[in-house]
Design a protein around this motif. Structure first.
Motif, short mmCIF file in Angstrom:
data_model
loop_
_atom_site.label_atom_id
_atom_site.label_comp_id
_atom_site.label_asym_id
_atom_site.label_seq_id
_atom_site.Cartn_x
_atom_site.Cartn_y
_atom_site.Cartn_z
N SER A 62 0.83 -1.21 0.00
CA SER A 62 0.00 0.00 0.00
C SER A 62 0.86 1.26 0.00
O SER A 62 0.49 2.27 -0.61
CB SER A 62 -0.94 0.01 1.21
OG SER A 62 -1.87 -1.03 1.11
N TYR A 63 1.99 1.19 0.67
CA TYR A 63 2.89 2.35 0.72
C TYR A 63 3.43 2.66 -0.68
O TYR A 63 3.58 3.82 -1.07
CB TYR A 63 4.02 2.09 1.69
CG TYR A 63 4.96 3.27 1.87
CD1 TYR A 63 4.60 4.35 2.68
CD2 TYR A 63 6.18 3.32 1.20
CE1 TYR A 63 5.45 5.44 2.84
CE2 TYR A 63 7.03 4.41 1.35
CZ TYR A 63 6.66 5.46 2.17
OH TYR A 63 7.50 6.54 2.31
N GLU A 77 1.96 1.64 -3.50
CA GLU A 77 0.86 1.27 -4.40
C GLU A 77 0.93 1.94 -5.77
O GLU A 77 0.70 1.32 -6.81
CB GLU A 77 -0.46 1.59 -3.69
CG GLU A 77 -1.68 1.69 -4.57
CD GLU A 77 -1.88 3.10 -5.10
OE1 GLU A 77 -2.37 3.23 -6.23
OE2 GLU A 77 -1.52 4.07 -4.40
N SER A 78 1.25 3.24 -5.81
CA SER A 78 1.20 3.98 -7.07
C SER A 78 2.29 3.55 -8.04
O SER A 78 2.22 3.85 -9.23
CB SER A 78 1.33 5.49 -6.80
OG SER A 78 2.55 5.79 -6.18
N SER A 80 -2.51 12.43 -1.23
CA SER A 80 -1.56 11.47 -0.68
C SER A 80 -2.31 10.39 0.11
O SER A 80 -3.48 10.57 0.48
CB SER A 80 -0.56 12.17 0.23
OG SER A 80 -1.21 12.65 1.40
N ASN A 81 -1.62 9.29 0.38
CA ASN A 81 -2.22 8.23 1.18
C ASN A 81 -2.62 8.74 2.57
O ASN A 81 -3.65 8.34 3.12
CB ASN A 81 -1.25 7.06 1.31
CG ASN A 81 -1.19 6.22 0.06
OD1 ASN A 81 -1.89 6.50 -0.91
ND2 ASN A 81 -0.36 5.20 0.04
N LYS A 82 -1.80 9.62 3.14
CA LYS A 82 -2.10 10.17 4.46
C LYS A 82 -3.38 10.98 4.42
O LYS A 82 -4.24 10.86 5.31
CB LYS A 82 -0.93 11.04 4.93
CG LYS A 82 -1.11 11.60 6.33
CD LYS A 82 0.10 12.41 6.75
CE LYS A 82 -0.07 12.99 8.15
NZ LYS A 82 1.11 13.79 8.56
N GLU A 113 -6.72 7.77 -6.83
CA GLU A 113 -7.08 7.88 -5.42
C GLU A 113 -7.98 6.72 -5.00
O GLU A 113 -7.86 6.21 -3.88
CB GLU A 113 -7.79 9.22 -5.18
CG GLU A 113 -6.87 10.42 -5.40
CD GLU A 113 -7.64 11.72 -5.57
OE1 GLU A 113 -8.87 11.65 -5.81
OE2 GLU A 113 -7.01 12.79 -5.48
N ALA A 136 -5.74 3.74 -4.46
CA ALA A 136 -5.00 3.89 -3.21
C ALA A 136 -5.91 3.67 -2.01
O ALA A 136 -5.54 2.99 -1.03
CB ALA A 136 -4.37 5.28 -3.14
N LEU A 160 -5.74 0.93 1.07
CA LEU A 160 -5.72 1.32 2.48
C LEU A 160 -6.83 0.62 3.27
O LEU A 160 -6.63 0.21 4.42
CB LEU A 160 -5.87 2.83 2.60
CG LEU A 160 -4.67 3.67 2.14
CD1 LEU A 160 -5.03 5.15 2.14
CD2 LEU A 160 -3.46 3.42 3.03
#
Length: 415
Positions: free
Chosen positions: A73-74, A76-77, A251-253, A382, A385, A389
């Motif tokens: 996942s970190y 993923e892109s 972003s993932n965050k 998105e 992602a 997550l």
């Protein structure tokens, strides 16, 4: 053919039903091997009676699944979804085949050596699960919610199918020599075939469906690079990676905190479910009139209702989309913990069957609601992602639930 031509093509909606069927089969293949392991738990209890296989094998499986999905996942892109999913299904296929070979090589005998071998292959299942579930949920999140629902229904169908087959094989082989072993080998052989089928369907059939090409082309035009290999396999030209980098995305965050309630919700759903299923059912429900059939019936009832409930959200008026409503429903399920405790201690088998059915019903329904509602309103990259997550939180919940399942053994003379 270019992306613009695919998006403009009048045939872009063709293949919807075929795509849903393939998604269902791919969901089936994502868990059929692992569910076969859970369903033949009585065979492993016979081989390894001192090692708590229902609990230990699940505990071995989860760290590898969670660690792998967190890492994927970190990054993923940057990961090719096509290669990721094909690798996952191939690993499922090889691991399941090796379980059959291991049993044949040891002539169905127990012992610590065989148990370690089974644990290693179960760890491989965990890695494959992370590859496939995160990859598929992320990929389908940028398509139609119906595709995610079909995939999740296939996941549940793997449990229902293996439970039904287990009851039939137990009845068929009950009076024969090595009946448990014959049933287990039949299970694993069927699972091996289904994993091979998934490899073929995902690699050669799914990416060529017009509707799938349409959704992936849209995602590519929005900056997604994870679909490039699948589009290339379908003969579609994509933009370069440099062009994709110019398109902004959250972003993932940012995605995580914007959807923190969905993340927590899917985590709590599986914390509760896996703190009860399957270890509690094998070791804490006592002896009843059904005898050795009792845990198999309980697992079958859970799997059947889990499958049925995943189709309920298809009825629009029955689908729960309110964020507050979902969280209240998820938290309310924790009342099942004292219910299971007192039912196992004082109740009859009928009450336990009713409780485990309700556990499966709520598990499947809430899972589909969360995973189909959360990706709405985002662009393709998105959505992919966010799908990854959500699977991280799902597997994290399973891991936590498996660990908490051991608390049921406190005060138990089997501990």
């Amino acid at each position: 053919m270019s992306i613009a031509e695919v998006n403009a093509a009048p045939t872009r909606l063709k293949g919807r039903f075929s795509a849903m069927v393939v998604c269902w089969i791919l969901g089936l293949g994502s868990l059929v091997s692992w569910n076969s392991m859970l369903t033949i738990g009585d065979y492993y209890y016979k081989l390894f009676p001192e090692y708590h296989p229902a609990r230990v094998l699940t505990l071995v499986y989860q760290p590898f699944a969670f660690g792998t999905i967190a890492t994927l996942s970190y990054y993923e892109s940057r990961i090719d979804t096509r290669r990721r999913n094909i690798t996952g299904y191939t690993l499922f296929f090889l691991s399941t085949l090796l379980l059959v070979i291991l049993d044949l090589a040891t002539s169905g005998k127990g012992g610590i050596g065989s148990y370690i071998g089974v644990c290693i292959l179960v760890a491989a299942f965990g890695v494959a699960d992370a590859l496939v579930q995160g990859g598929m949920v992320g990929d389908l999140s940028l398509m139609s919610p119906e595709f995610i629902q079909s995939f999740l229904a296939g996941l549940a169908a793997s449990g229902a199918l293996t439970s039904a087959l287990r009851l039939m094989t137990k009845a068929a082989f009950q009076k024969s020599d090595n009946g448990l072993r014959k049933g287990a080998m039949l299970f694993l052989a069927i699972s091996t075939f289904l994993e091979f089928l998934c490899i073929f369907l995902y690699a050669n059939f799914f990416p060529k469906l017009p509707i799938v090409k349409h959704y992936r082309s849209n995602a590519a035009s929005e900056g997604s690079t994870t679909v490039s290999a699948d589009l290339a396999a379908a003969g579609i030209q994509t933009q370069t990676e440099d062009d994709a980098k110019t398109l902004e995305r959250l972003s993932n965050k940012q995605l995580f905190f914007q959807n923190i309630d969905y993340m927590l919700g899917i985590f709590l759903i599986y914390v509760l479910t896996l703190s009860i299923f399957p270890g509690f059912l094998y070791e804490n429900t006592g002896s009843h009139q059904l005898g050795s059939w009792y845990p198999l019936v309980l697992i079958a009832m859970y799997n059947v209702w889990d499958l049925i409930s995943r189709y309920i959200p298809l009825v629009k008026c029955l689908k729960l989309e309110s964020r507050k409503g979902l969280m209240v429903s998820i938290l309310s399920r924790f009342l099942l913990i004292p219910a299971f405790y007192f039912t196992a201690k004082y109740g009859d088998q009928g009450w336990m069957i009713m409780l485990i059915s309700f556990l499966g019903l709520t598990n499947g329904y809430l899972t589909v609601c969360v995973l189909t509602v959360a990706p709405k309103g985002y662009k393709g990259p998105e959505q992919n992602a966010l799908g990854n997550l959500l699977v991280v939180c799902l597997l994290g919940g399973i891991f936590a639930g498996v660990a908490l399942d051991w608390l049921w053994l406190i005060g138990n003379d089997k501990f």
